[in-house]
Design a protein around this motif. Structure first.
Motif, mmCIF file in Angstrom:
data_model
loop_
_atom_site.group_PDB
_atom_site.id
_atom_site.type_symbol
_atom_site.label_atom_id
_atom_site.label_comp_id
_atom_site.label_asym_id
_atom_site.label_seq_id
_atom_site.Cartn_x
_atom_site.Cartn_y
_atom_site.Cartn_z
ATOM 1 N N GLU A 136 0.824 -1.215 0.000
ATOM 2 C CA GLU A 136 0.000 0.000 0.000
ATOM 3 C C GLU A 136 0.853 1.258 0.000
ATOM 4 O O GLU A 136 0.395 2.324 -0.433
ATOM 5 C CB GLU A 136 -0.974 0.006 1.179
ATOM 6 C CG GLU A 136 -0.344 -0.090 2.560
ATOM 7 C CD GLU A 136 -0.278 -1.506 3.083
ATOM 8 O OE1 GLU A 136 -0.543 -1.696 4.302
ATOM 9 O OE2 GLU A 136 0.049 -2.429 2.300
ATOM 10 N N MET A 137 2.095 1.157 0.491
ATOM 11 C CA MET A 137 2.976 2.323 0.429
ATOM 12 C C MET A 137 3.170 2.750 -1.015
ATOM 13 O O MET A 137 2.964 3.909 -1.379
ATOM 14 C CB MET A 137 4.331 2.006 1.069
ATOM 15 C CG MET A 137 5.335 3.171 0.973
ATOM 16 S SD MET A 137 6.316 3.252 -0.552
ATOM 17 C CE MET A 137 7.617 2.079 -0.178
ATOM 18 N N GLN B 202 6.282 3.101 12.467
ATOM 19 C CA GLN B 202 5.604 3.311 11.190
ATOM 20 C C GLN B 202 4.112 3.528 11.413
ATOM 21 O O GLN B 202 3.509 4.455 10.826
ATOM 22 C CB GLN B 202 5.832 2.106 10.285
ATOM 23 C CG GLN B 202 5.096 2.124 8.959
ATOM 24 C CD GLN B 202 5.462 0.933 8.112
ATOM 25 O OE1 GLN B 202 6.549 0.845 7.576
ATOM 26 N NE2 GLN B 202 4.527 -0.023 7.988
ATOM 27 N N ASP B 203 3.504 2.722 12.233
ATOM 28 C CA ASP B 203 2.069 2.867 12.536
ATOM 29 C C ASP B 203 1.786 4.258 13.111
ATOM 30 O O ASP B 203 0.783 4.892 12.752
ATOM 31 C CB ASP B 203 1.608 1.788 13.503
ATOM 32 C CG ASP B 203 1.564 0.401 12.876
ATOM 33 O OD1 ASP B 203 1.588 0.327 11.622
ATOM 34 O OD2 ASP B 203 1.503 -0.581 13.620
ATOM 35 N N LYS B 204 2.648 4.718 14.007
ATOM 36 C CA LYS B 204 2.439 6.036 14.618
ATOM 37 C C LYS B 204 2.551 7.145 13.565
ATOM 38 O O LYS B 204 1.733 8.067 13.524
ATOM 39 C CB LYS B 204 3.457 6.282 15.723
ATOM 40 C CG LYS B 204 3.287 7.625 16.431
ATOM 41 C CD LYS B 204 4.313 7.820 17.537
ATOM 42 C CE LYS B 204 4.059 9.134 18.256
ATOM 43 N NZ LYS B 204 4.133 10.302 17.353
ATOM 44 N N ARG B 205 3.548 7.055 12.710
ATOM 45 C CA ARG B 205 3.716 8.077 11.661
ATOM 46 C C ARG B 205 2.505 8.120 10.732
ATOM 47 O O ARG B 205 2.059 9.200 10.324
ATOM 48 C CB ARG B 205 4.993 7.793 10.853
ATOM 49 C CG ARG B 205 6.280 8.088 11.609
ATOM 50 C CD ARG B 205 7.451 8.016 10.648
ATOM 51 N NE ARG B 205 8.706 8.358 11.306
ATOM 52 C CZ ARG B 205 9.621 7.462 11.671
ATOM 53 N NH1 ARG B 205 9.398 6.164 11.448
ATOM 54 N NH2 ARG B 205 10.756 7.836 12.236
ATOM 55 N N LEU B 206 1.997 6.952 10.403
ATOM 56 C CA LEU B 206 0.838 6.905 9.503
ATOM 57 C C LEU B 206 -0.406 7.491 10.175
ATOM 58 O O LEU B 206 -1.199 8.188 9.525
ATOM 59 C CB LEU B 206 0.592 5.479 9.040
ATOM 60 C CG LEU B 206 1.652 4.908 8.084
ATOM 61 C CD1 LEU B 206 1.461 3.413 7.887
ATOM 62 C CD2 LEU B 206 1.608 5.633 6.746
ATOM 63 N N ALA C 117 7.173 7.900 5.840
ATOM 64 C CA ALA C 117 6.631 7.131 6.966
ATOM 65 C C ALA C 117 7.056 5.667 6.905
ATOM 66 O O ALA C 117 7.278 5.021 7.931
ATOM 67 C CB ALA C 117 5.109 7.242 6.991
ATOM 68 N N TYR C 118 7.174 5.132 5.710
ATOM 69 C CA TYR C 118 7.522 3.729 5.526
ATOM 70 C C TYR C 118 9.022 3.492 5.349
ATOM 71 O O TYR C 118 9.486 2.351 5.410
ATOM 72 C CB TYR C 118 6.826 3.168 4.284
ATOM 73 C CG TYR C 118 5.326 3.002 4.379
ATOM 74 C CD1 TYR C 118 4.767 1.848 4.920
ATOM 75 C CD2 TYR C 118 4.463 3.981 3.903
ATOM 76 C CE1 TYR C 118 3.401 1.666 4.980
ATOM 77 C CE2 TYR C 118 3.079 3.808 3.961
ATOM 78 C CZ TYR C 118 2.563 2.653 4.500
ATOM 79 O OH TYR C 118 1.202 2.488 4.553
ATOM 80 N N LEU C 119 9.782 4.562 5.101
ATOM 81 C CA LEU C 119 11.175 4.417 4.687
ATOM 82 C C LEU C 119 12.045 3.610 5.653
ATOM 83 O O LEU C 119 12.811 2.742 5.202
ATOM 84 C CB LEU C 119 11.794 5.794 4.436
ATOM 85 C CG LEU C 119 13.268 5.803 4.009
ATOM 86 C CD1 LEU C 119 13.478 4.963 2.763
ATOM 87 C CD2 LEU C 119 13.742 7.243 3.778
ATOM 88 N N PRO C 120 11.986 3.824 6.964
ATOM 89 C CA PRO C 120 12.874 3.033 7.833
ATOM 90 C C PRO C 120 12.660 1.530 7.703
ATOM 91 O O PRO C 120 13.630 0.761 7.661
ATOM 92 C CB PRO C 120 12.515 3.536 9.245
ATOM 93 C CG PRO C 120 12.027 4.934 9.017
ATOM 94 C CD PRO C 120 11.265 4.864 7.726
ATOM 95 N N LEU C 121 11.408 1.097 7.606
ATOM 96 C CA LEU C 121 11.146 -0.336 7.472
ATOM 97 C C LEU C 121 11.528 -0.829 6.074
ATOM 98 O O LEU C 121 12.077 -1.925 5.922
ATOM 99 C CB LEU C 121 9.678 -0.641 7.752
ATOM 100 C CG LEU C 121 9.310 -2.126 7.852
ATOM 101 C CD1 LEU C 121 10.091 -2.810 8.960
ATOM 102 C CD2 LEU C 121 7.810 -2.294 8.088
ATOM 103 N N ALA C 122 11.250 -0.020 5.055
ATOM 104 C CA ALA C 122 11.639 -0.395 3.696
ATOM 105 C C ALA C 122 13.156 -0.546 3.590
ATOM 106 O O ALA C 122 13.664 -1.484 2.963
ATOM 107 C CB ALA C 122 11.139 0.645 2.696
ATOM 108 N N ARG C 123 13.873 0.367 4.224
ATOM 109 C CA ARG C 123 15.335 0.291 4.225
ATOM 110 C C ARG C 123 15.808 -0.975 4.938
ATOM 111 O O ARG C 123 16.697 -1.679 4.464
ATOM 112 C CB ARG C 123 15.893 1.529 4.921
ATOM 113 C CG ARG C 123 17.411 1.600 4.999
ATOM 114 C CD ARG C 123 17.849 2.586 6.056
ATOM 115 N NE ARG C 123 17.348 2.182 7.379
ATOM 116 C CZ ARG C 123 17.552 2.869 8.499
ATOM 117 N NH1 ARG C 123 18.235 4.007 8.453
ATOM 118 N NH2 ARG C 123 17.085 2.439 9.653
#
Length: 311
Positions: A225-226, A303-307, A248-254
């Motif tokens: 969904e990102m 990530q959830d918090k940022r979203l 918002a998703y970048l840290p997990l994607a990285r």
């Protein structure tokens, strides 16, 4: 049947291949994965890619998996199948099989044996001949995995020679200048326009690539969904919103793009999200440590918090 063409855009998600804990194909999880991806709004699916562990499957398993995906998709979105092979005979055989099953096209990367510009161009001339005049195909440019460097000039030569090559999967890194050069060439009428979908590291440069003229993404991430939302926001002209969502998703994607363990991270997250029953990666493959799992939990919470903050 959905046939791939030069106007393709959006998000063609690279899927994982689900296995049971014993390492067998998990077709029930395959169905759930297809449903999940479609619910998240992907435009298409790409199977038997590098992150799909294609090289670990037998020829029969490859056909079984593609057949299951296509049956579950049931024509709702195009499905592209990776057909790269050590020789042209298995490439042609797989291409014929998956196209008969209803695939939209195939994707081919250069083998590490081609080195000079002329060798690369000649190889893809033979690819066009092998897949046949009725099969649309995708040129995969992924030097990190293939070891083959294709300059913009070489890619333009390949595209000019191959009327059935309708898409470039752009995965060079850094590659923004290359993307701009290829898009500029088609804008100037130097060659027929092709779709350009990007695959750099789960979309690590997606907002910039869209600004440079990419039509979308063809890569994988445990949160498809990102990419769907970023591409949609960019298409609406909401560049800042696209970047905010991406950030918002970048840290997990990285984290998911770490060499060696990235696929294990993606499969773990898919299991946590209820998409697949097992996070099994076929040998040779990594296993996540307790510290890895702690990292992932922490990043998902942030990530959830940022979203939520973004609304």
């Amino acid at each position: 049947m959905n046939t791939l063409d030069r106007n393709a855009k959006g998000v063609y998600l690279i899927t994982v291949t689900p296995f049971t804990d014993s390492g067998a194909l998990d077709l029930a999880s395959t169905d759930r994965m297809v449903d999940f991806c479609l619910e998240k709004g992907v435009t298409g699916l790409t199977v038997l890619g590098i992150m799909g562990e294609a090289t670990k499957l037998t020829a029969e398993e490859s056909r079984t998996f593609v057949r299951q995906v296509l049956a579950r998709v049931n024509g709702r979105v195009p499905v592209v199948v990776g057909a790269s092979a050590p020789g042209f005979a298995p490439m042609g055989e797989l291409t014929r099989a998956v196209m008969d099953l209803g695939a939209a096209g195939v994707m081919v990367a250069p083998p590490p044996t081609v080195r000079t510009d002329d060798q690369i161009v000649a190889y893809f001339d033979m690819v066009s001949e092998t897949v046949g005049p009725q099969v649309p195909w995708v040129l995969q440019d992924h030097p990190v995995s293939t070891g083959v460097q294709m300059s913009p000039g070489v890619i333009l030569r390949i595209l000019k020679n191959a009327p059935t090559c309708v898409m470039l999967k752009h995965e060079d890194w850094p590659g923004l200048a290359k993307l701009s050069a290829i898009r500029a060439a088609s804008d100037k009428g130097e060659l027929q326009r092709v779709s350009i979908l990007t695959g750099n590291g789960g979309g690590l440069f997606l907002p910039e690539e869209l600004t440079r003229g990419a039509d979308g993404a063809m890569t994988g991430f445990a949160y498809p969904e990102m990419m769907v939302d970023v591409v949609a926001a960019h298409a609406r002209g909401e560049r800042d919103r696209a970047h905010d969502l991406f950030d918002a998703y970048l840290p997990l994607a990285r984290y998911e793009q770490q060499a060696g363990v990235g696929l294990a991270v993606r499969k773990h997250l898919f299991k946590e999200r209820g998409v697949i029953a097992s996070a099994m990666v076929r040998k040779p493959g990594p296993k996540l440590s307790a510290q890895d799992l702690d990292d992932i939990r922490f990043l998902v919470q942030r990530q959830d918090k940022r979203l939520r903050d973004l609304g």
